[in-house]
Design a protein around this motif. Structure first.
Motif, PDB file in Angstrom:
ATOM      1  N   THR A   1       0.869   3.671   3.068  1.00  0.00           N
ATOM      2  CA  THR A   1       1.408   3.294   4.382  1.00  0.00           C
ATOM      3  C   THR A   1       2.787   2.654   4.298  1.00  0.00           C
ATOM      4  N   SER A   2       3.298   2.481   3.096  1.00  0.00           N
ATOM      5  CA  SER A   2       4.575   1.787   2.932  1.00  0.00           C
ATOM      6  C   SER A   2       5.728   2.576   3.539  1.00  0.00           C
ATOM      7  N   GLU A   3       6.697   1.851   4.107  1.00  0.00           N
ATOM      8  CA  GLU A   3       7.898   2.482   4.645  1.00  0.00           C
ATOM      9  C   GLU A   3       8.762   3.060   3.520  1.00  0.00           C
TER      10      GLU A   3
ATOM     11  N   SER B   1       2.340   8.896  -3.230  1.00  0.00           N
ATOM     12  CA  SER B   1       1.302   7.977  -2.751  1.00  0.00           C
ATOM     13  C   SER B   1       0.410   7.506  -3.891  1.00  0.00           C
TER      14      SER B   1
ATOM     15  N   ARG C   1       7.646   5.083   1.305  1.00  0.00           N
ATOM     16  CA  ARG C   1       7.078   6.362   0.872  1.00  0.00           C
ATOM     17  C   ARG C   1       8.026   7.525   1.149  1.00  0.00           C
TER      18      ARG C   1
ATOM     19  N   ASP D   1       0.863  -1.181   0.000  1.00  0.00           N
ATOM     20  CA  ASP D   1       0.000   0.000   0.000  1.00  0.00           C
ATOM     21  C   ASP D   1       0.899   1.230   0.000  1.00  0.00           C
TER      22      ASP D   1
END
Length: 717
Positions: A440-442, A470, A444, A437
């Motif tokens: 919410t991904s690290e 995003s 990002r 996602d």
């Protein structure tokens, strides 16, 4: 002379339909006209032939497929002898062989027959047909030592009866024993003079679908759609416990069997499915009891499409029938076919086996042959492709096909819970696919910094970049740029501009490419043509048109199409004049000056480019006219309309648009793309990734992007 392959066995239960399907797949990669012959057949529908006919678009008259039924054959043998039986079967085989380049022969099935030595009958038939033999040995519920002994004995039996044995296949062995059996067959003491392939038992192939269960039990479908009914019932969970204990017993892909008056278990199972913990195949209600309309309405809302089937028998009798039931490959189970082919291609050296078959290569390249070769090449060196549209049903179906066939590794983007729920509702197993996602991904924060660095000249701050990345297409493109994926495919629900703008901003054009352009592979009945540019550049000038031609020739060659370039116009040769014709003429000369090795003609009209009789009149001395394979359109208006006209009017399969000129592969889909289109485009992207050299070193100074592609203006797909 027709080359024939005879797939046979030594007993029942060997699951040889997997091998028959796999061999058919191999033959259709190489040969245009493949026939099927089954010497002896039982009464009733032939599920495997119906699958082959649907999957491979066979035009063969079903009446020619069969020699005779078992009863007729046994009577004939008893009254007139084996020689007369063989004579009639050989005569019927040759009626098929005369019409086809290769014939796949499906041996007898050892089921309820009256032949005392069925193995010898298969061997003699193979010899009389002039067919090479692939014997299949079933290994289910056998020890490794007994499987090895049986395989060696089967080879000796067929070889001793004079058969040309191509390879031995051991099928349905326990997954834990597969490597050990393969090692035993390959050691010096046991090694046979032909390859031995060992395939593990695959539970999904033996599992009946919900539709098969409903049909076999005479059940009434209360809820569910076609996708739900196509789910495999991997096991059965019988409801009798209280709800908390019952929920703990659920397993992925299970069929819940419960009395119809247990509304709590029905609702609980469907709620668990909706949450993806775990996804179930469906619910089977016994005792001829049905929940109230209110409960069924709630059930339909909880898990849309999930089947609820009611039967009249009690749970014990239902269980007895369920445990005796086995799934079958047929035309109504295409997902099982993908699983079977994936299994065959994973454990059989298909390249070596195809060489052993020595089937004559077709001079034509049919759409099916082209598609097969795409999957084969992509599978040969697996790459990771990111699919930003992870919640789209067509993308999920395509992902399942790609994973089952082992074509590439996949990353799907989107809210992970939504992806899982959608996949569960569709009955799709995403297996080892990576789900991310972007929101919410690290990754990002890392991607935001990278994007801000690349777009600093446009005033993009890290804060703004944090919002931009995003977006699934930007996130996927950055995964490719950063080496976390090898390519990206999007566009099933996004516009062309939304799909490729991030690539222009982040990946940019490769060295030597003036612009980013596109081609379609147009798969006609007897050949594959390459059309460019039908999706990206609205009105290229002569320089850009020349670049499109050179790029398109390289793309064509990369995918096995010999490039013969036609620069299209409304006039041929020197017959016309005007700015539009002059542009094409100038572009043609530019290509000749830059790539003297390429065969090119232009300006030329479409009919003179592809039709030999027209070419003989208009350009009799041309080496391209009448046989062009790469057709370059003068502008987007002409190209886009032409490809769609040919696609719809001539029934061509249009694969693309395939983008060219980028440093790393990103490809766009038509928003009307079918599942097969997505599969093909992903395979093409993986092949493009295979051809990529090591990635260029990262730079903080963005290279310039030509103005013609800085803002995509492609037509709606």
């Amino acid at each position: 002379m027709t080359r024939s392959v005879y797939v046979t066995g030594i007993d029942r239960g060997d699951g040889r339909q997997v091998i028959e399907l796999g061999v058919m797949e191999l033959l259709t990669r190489q040969v245009d006209r493949v026939g099927v012959f089954r010497p002896l057949v039982h009464d009733g529908p032939d599920r495997l032939f119906e699958l082959l006919r649907a999957r491979y678009r066979l035009a063969q008259d079903p009446a020619t497929v069969y020699g005779m039924d078992y009863h007729e054959a046994s009577t004939l043998q008893a009254e007139q002898g084996t020689d007369e039986l063989l004579s009639q079967l050989v005569d019927r085989f040759h009626r098929v062989a005369r019409e086809y380049d290769v014939v796949l022969v499906l041996g007898t099935d050892y089921a309820d027959t009256q032949f005392p030595d069925e193995l010898a009958l298969n061997a003699r038939l193979a010899n009389e047909f002039g067919a090479s033999v692939i014997p299949v040995v079933g290994g289910r519920k056998q020890t490794a030592e007994s499987v090895v002994a049986e395989t060696r004995n089967a080879f000796r039996a067929y070889d001793g009866l004079g058969c040309d044995v191509l390879a031995m296949v051991v099928n349905r062995v326990a997954a834990a024993d597969r490597a050990g059996i393969h090692e035993l067959l390959d050691n010096r003491l046991n090694r046979l003079p032909v390859p031995c392939y060992v395939l593990p038992d695959e539970p999904a192939l033996a599992a009946p679908t919900v539709a098969q269960i409903a049909h076999a039990l005479g059940g009434k479908v209360l809820l569910g759609d076609d996708a739900g009914l196509a789910r495999d019932a991997l096991n059965f969970v019988f409801g009798g416990a209280m709800l908390p204990n019952f929920l703990g017993a659920l397993t992925p892909g299970c069929m819940v069997v419960t009395p119809g008056d247990r509304a709590d278990l029905v609702v609980g199972a469907l709620a668990a499915h909706s949450a993806g913990t775990p996804p179930i195949a469906g619910v089977l209600l016994t005792l001829n009891e049905r929940p109230s309309d209110l409960v069924l309405t709630l059930a339909a809302r909880l898990a849309p499409g999930t089947p609820v089937v009611a039967v009249e028998t009690n749970s014990f009798l239902t269980a007895t029938e369920l445990f005796a039931m086995e799934g079958k490959l047929n035309a109504a189970t295409p997902r099982k076919a993908e699983t079977a082919l994936g299994l065959f291609e994973r454990y059989v050296d298909t390249g070596d086996l195809l060489k052993r078959v020595s089937a004559p290569s077709s001079s034509r390249v049919t759409p099916m042959m082209f598609e097969h070769k795409l999957l084969e090449r992509a599978r040969s060196d697996k790459r990771r492709v990111v699919l930003p549209e992870g919640t789209e049903a067509r993308v999920l179906h395509a992902a399942e096909v790609l994973l089952r066939r082992g074509v590439c590794d996949l990353t799907l983007l989107g809210p992970v819970d939504q992806i899982r729920k959608k996949a569960a509702d569709l009955g799709i197993d995403l297996g080892a696919a990576q789900l991310i996602d972007p929101a919410t991904s690290e990754l990002r924060d890392r991607f935001a910094e990278k994007y801000a660095e690349l777009r600093a000249h446009r005033g993009v701050s890290v804060e703004l970049a944090h919002d931009v990345v995003s977006d699934v297409n930007y996130f996927g493109t950055l995964m490719v740029q950063e080496g976390l994926a090898d390519g990206m495919v999007s566009g099933a629900v996004h516009s062309t501009a939304a799909t490729i703008r991030p690539a222009f901003e982040i990946i940019k054009t490769r060295p030597g490419a003036a612009i980013v352009s596109s081609v379609f592979f147009m798969c006609l009945a007897d050949k594959v043509l390459v059309y460019g540019d039908c999706a990206v550049n609205p009105d290229p000038d002569a320089e850009q048109l020349a670049d499109i031609a050179i790029q398109s020739a390289a793309t064509a060659e990369q995918f096995g199409v010999e490039p013969r370039i036609a620069m299209l116009s409304y006039s041929t040769g020197t017959s016309g004049s005007g700015a539009d014709v002059d542009k094409v003429r100038t572009a043609t000369e530019l290509v000749r000056s830059r790539r003297a090795d390429l065969r090119i003609e232009g300006p030329i009209q479409y009919d003179a480019a592809v039709e030999p009789s027209v070419a003989a009149t208009k350009l009799p001395d041309s080496k391209v006219a009448g046989q062009a394979s790469v057709l370059i359109f003068p502008d987007l208006n002409t190209g886009n309309n032409t490809y769609k006209a040919v696609q719809r009017s001539a029934g061509a399969i249009a694969v693309g648009p395939v983008l060219q000129g980028l440093r790393k592969p990103v490809n766009d889909l038509s928003r009307g793309a079918l599942v097969g289109d997505i599969v093909n485009t992903v395979a093409i992207t993986a092949i493009q990734a295979q051809a990529q050299l090591s990635p260029p070193p990262p730079t903080s100074t963005p290279t310039s992007t030509p103005t013609s592609t800085s803002t995509p203006k492609a037509s709606p797909q």
